[in-house]
Write a protein that holds these residues in place. Structure first.
Motif, PDB file in Angstrom:
ATOM      1  N   ARG A  38     -17.182-114.430 -35.653  1.00 44.51           N
ATOM      2  CA  ARG A  38     -16.898-115.659 -36.379  1.00 44.51           C
ATOM      3  C   ARG A  38     -16.999-116.846 -35.433  1.00 44.51           C
ATOM      4  NH1 ARG A  38     -10.410-114.747 -37.639  1.00 44.51           N
ATOM      5  NH2 ARG A  38      -9.643-115.076 -35.501  1.00 44.51           N
ATOM      6  N   GLN A  39     -17.273-117.993 -36.032  1.00 41.47           N
ATOM      7  CA  GLN A  39     -17.391-119.204 -35.242  1.00 41.47           C
ATOM      8  C   GLN A  39     -16.770-120.357 -36.012  1.00 41.47           C
ATOM      9  OE1 GLN A  39     -21.389-120.125 -33.928  1.00 41.47           O
ATOM     10  NE2 GLN A  39     -20.607-121.409 -32.268  1.00 41.47           N
ATOM     11  N   PHE A  47     -15.808-112.391 -31.173  1.00 39.24           N
ATOM     12  CA  PHE A  47     -15.794-111.058 -31.752  1.00 39.24           C
ATOM     13  C   PHE A  47     -14.634-110.900 -32.729  1.00 39.24           C
ATOM     14  CE2 PHE A  47     -16.247-106.607 -32.115  1.00 39.24           C
ATOM     15  CZ  PHE A  47     -14.999-106.022 -31.944  1.00 39.24           C
ATOM     16  N   VAL A  48     -14.891-110.195 -33.831  1.00 40.67           N
ATOM     17  CA  VAL A  48     -13.853-109.899 -34.815  1.00 40.67           C
ATOM     18  C   VAL A  48     -13.636-108.391 -34.916  1.00 40.67           C
ATOM     19  CG1 VAL A  48     -13.176-110.045 -37.233  1.00 40.67           C
ATOM     20  CG2 VAL A  48     -14.339-111.980 -36.144  1.00 40.67           C
ATOM     21  N   ALA A  49     -14.700-107.668 -35.226  1.00 41.90           N
ATOM     22  CA  ALA A  49     -14.568-106.222 -35.410  1.00 41.90           C
ATOM     23  C   ALA A  49     -15.936-105.570 -35.288  1.00 41.90           C
ATOM     24  CB  ALA A  49     -13.956-105.897 -36.776  1.00 41.90           C
ATOM     25  N   ALA A  50     -15.934-104.276 -34.966  1.00 42.63           N
ATOM     26  CA  ALA A  50     -17.187-103.539 -34.872  1.00 42.63           C
ATOM     27  C   ALA A  50     -16.952-102.085 -35.221  1.00 42.63           C
ATOM     28  CB  ALA A  50     -17.787-103.654 -33.470  1.00 42.63           C
ATOM     29  N   ILE A  51     -18.037-101.445 -35.640  1.00 40.00           N
ATOM     30  CA  ILE A  51     -17.987-100.018 -35.943  1.00 40.00           C
ATOM     31  C   ILE A  51     -19.169 -99.354 -35.269  1.00 40.00           C
ATOM     32  CG2 ILE A  51     -19.198-100.398 -38.143  1.00 40.00           C
ATOM     33  CD1 ILE A  51     -17.646 -97.982 -39.249  1.00 40.00           C
ATOM     34  N   ALA A  52     -18.899 -98.273 -34.579  1.00 33.47           N
ATOM     35  CA  ALA A  52     -19.962 -97.519 -33.924  1.00 33.47           C
ATOM     36  C   ALA A  52     -20.569 -96.555 -34.939  1.00 33.47           C
ATOM     37  CB  ALA A  52     -19.392 -96.743 -32.740  1.00 33.47           C
ATOM     38  N   TYR A  59     -13.942 -97.534 -34.014  1.00 37.11           N
ATOM     39  CA  TYR A  59     -13.639 -98.838 -34.581  1.00 37.11           C
ATOM     40  C   TYR A  59     -13.043 -99.734 -33.505  1.00 37.11           C
ATOM     41  CZ  TYR A  59     -14.137 -96.198 -38.894  1.00 37.11           C
ATOM     42  OH  TYR A  59     -14.627 -95.403 -39.898  1.00 37.11           O
ATOM     43  N   TYR A  60     -13.424-101.000 -33.534  1.00 34.70           N
ATOM     44  CA  TYR A  60     -12.993-101.939 -32.518  1.00 34.70           C
ATOM     45  C   TYR A  60     -12.571-103.237 -33.203  1.00 34.70           C
ATOM     46  CZ  TYR A  60     -15.789 -98.619 -29.882  1.00 34.70           C
ATOM     47  OH  TYR A  60     -16.308 -97.466 -29.359  1.00 34.70           O
ATOM     48  N   TYR A  61     -11.452-103.792 -32.731  1.00 34.51           N
ATOM     49  CA  TYR A  61     -10.926-105.018 -33.351  1.00 34.51           C
ATOM     50  C   TYR A  61     -10.462-105.994 -32.276  1.00 34.51           C
ATOM     51  CZ  TYR A  61     -10.808-102.334 -37.690  1.00 34.51           C
ATOM     52  OH  TYR A  61     -11.151-101.581 -38.781  1.00 34.51           O
ATOM     53  N   ALA A  62     -10.647-107.266 -32.576  1.00 36.99           N
ATOM     54  CA  ALA A  62     -10.066-108.301 -31.722  1.00 36.99           C
ATOM     55  C   ALA A  62      -8.566-108.358 -31.982  1.00 36.99           C
ATOM     56  CB  ALA A  62     -10.715-109.643 -32.032  1.00 36.99           C
ATOM     57  N   VAL A 109     -21.322-110.884 -27.715  1.00 34.33           N
ATOM     58  CA  VAL A 109     -22.395-111.446 -28.526  1.00 34.33           C
ATOM     59  C   VAL A 109     -23.750-110.972 -28.019  1.00 34.33           C
ATOM     60  CG1 VAL A 109     -23.562-113.595 -29.161  1.00 34.33           C
ATOM     61  CG2 VAL A 109     -21.061-113.472 -29.212  1.00 34.33           C
ATOM     62  N   SER A 110     -23.896-110.912 -26.709  1.00 34.59           N
ATOM     63  CA  SER A 110     -25.186-110.572 -26.102  1.00 34.59           C
ATOM     64  C   SER A 110     -25.613-109.138 -26.357  1.00 34.59           C
ATOM     65  CB  SER A 110     -25.136-110.831 -24.597  1.00 34.59           C
ATOM     66  OG  SER A 110     -24.105-110.054 -23.993  1.00 34.59           O
ATOM     67  N   ALA A 111     -24.699-108.289 -26.826  1.00 34.13           N
ATOM     68  CA  ALA A 111     -25.039-106.885 -27.061  1.00 34.13           C
ATOM     69  C   ALA A 111     -25.808-106.670 -28.356  1.00 34.13           C
ATOM     70  CB  ALA A 111     -23.772-106.043 -27.078  1.00 34.13           C
ATOM     71  N   TYR A 112     -25.854-107.679 -29.205  1.00 31.46           N
ATOM     72  CA  TYR A 112     -26.408-107.496 -30.546  1.00 31.46           C
ATOM     73  C   TYR A 112     -27.850-107.972 -30.637  1.00 31.46           C
ATOM     74  CZ  TYR A 112     -21.850-106.040 -32.000  1.00 31.46           C
ATOM     75  OH  TYR A 112     -20.672-105.336 -32.121  1.00 31.46           O
TER      76      TYR A 112
END
Length: 125
Positions: A38-39, A47-52, A59-62, A109-112
């Motif tokens: 989000r910005q 970063f907010v959240a991610a799923i592998a 699962y990953y959360y800020a 951000v750079s990972a995406y």
């Protein structure tokens, strides 16, 4: 061609809920990971959240959204969701969906590799 499209944003009162969706009509992501960022105006994208996308589905959360937001994925529909509960005015931002072909640094951000256009979420007090 990858085309991530977010939907579900809008205006909600503090304490309310929203569900964001992210679909990809270009390819099926069967590996790597999917994330939400989000910005807010005048701030950097965060970063907010991610799923592998692995057999274990990590699962990953800020920290600011832990226990309030939940990320999920429907592989059959090639769609990732962000369920947002107990929304606060500080959650107001443009929310972006992103996809990575890698398996690390989901908070960066750079990972995406691919990004959607974003959907506005506004939480009123």
């Amino acid at each position: 061609q990858v085309q991530l499209v977010e939907s579900g944003g809008g205006l909600v009162q503090a304490g309310g809920s929203l569900r964001l969706s992210c679909g990809d009509s270009g390819r099926t992501f069967s590996s790597g990971g999917m994330g939400w960022f989000r910005q807010a105006p005048g701030k950097e994208r965060e970063f907010v959240a991610a799923i592998a996308i692995t057999w274990s589905g990590g699962y990953y959360y800020a920290d600011p959204v832990k226990s309030r937001f939940t990320i999920s994925r429907d592989g059959a529909k090639n769609t990732v969701y962000l369920h947002m509960n107990s929304l606060k005015p500080e959650d107001t931002a443009v929310y972006y969906c992103a996809a990575t072909l890698g398996y690390r640094d989901y908070e960066r951000v750079s990972a995406y590799n691919y990004w959607g256009q974003g959907t506005q979420v506004t939480v009123s007090s």
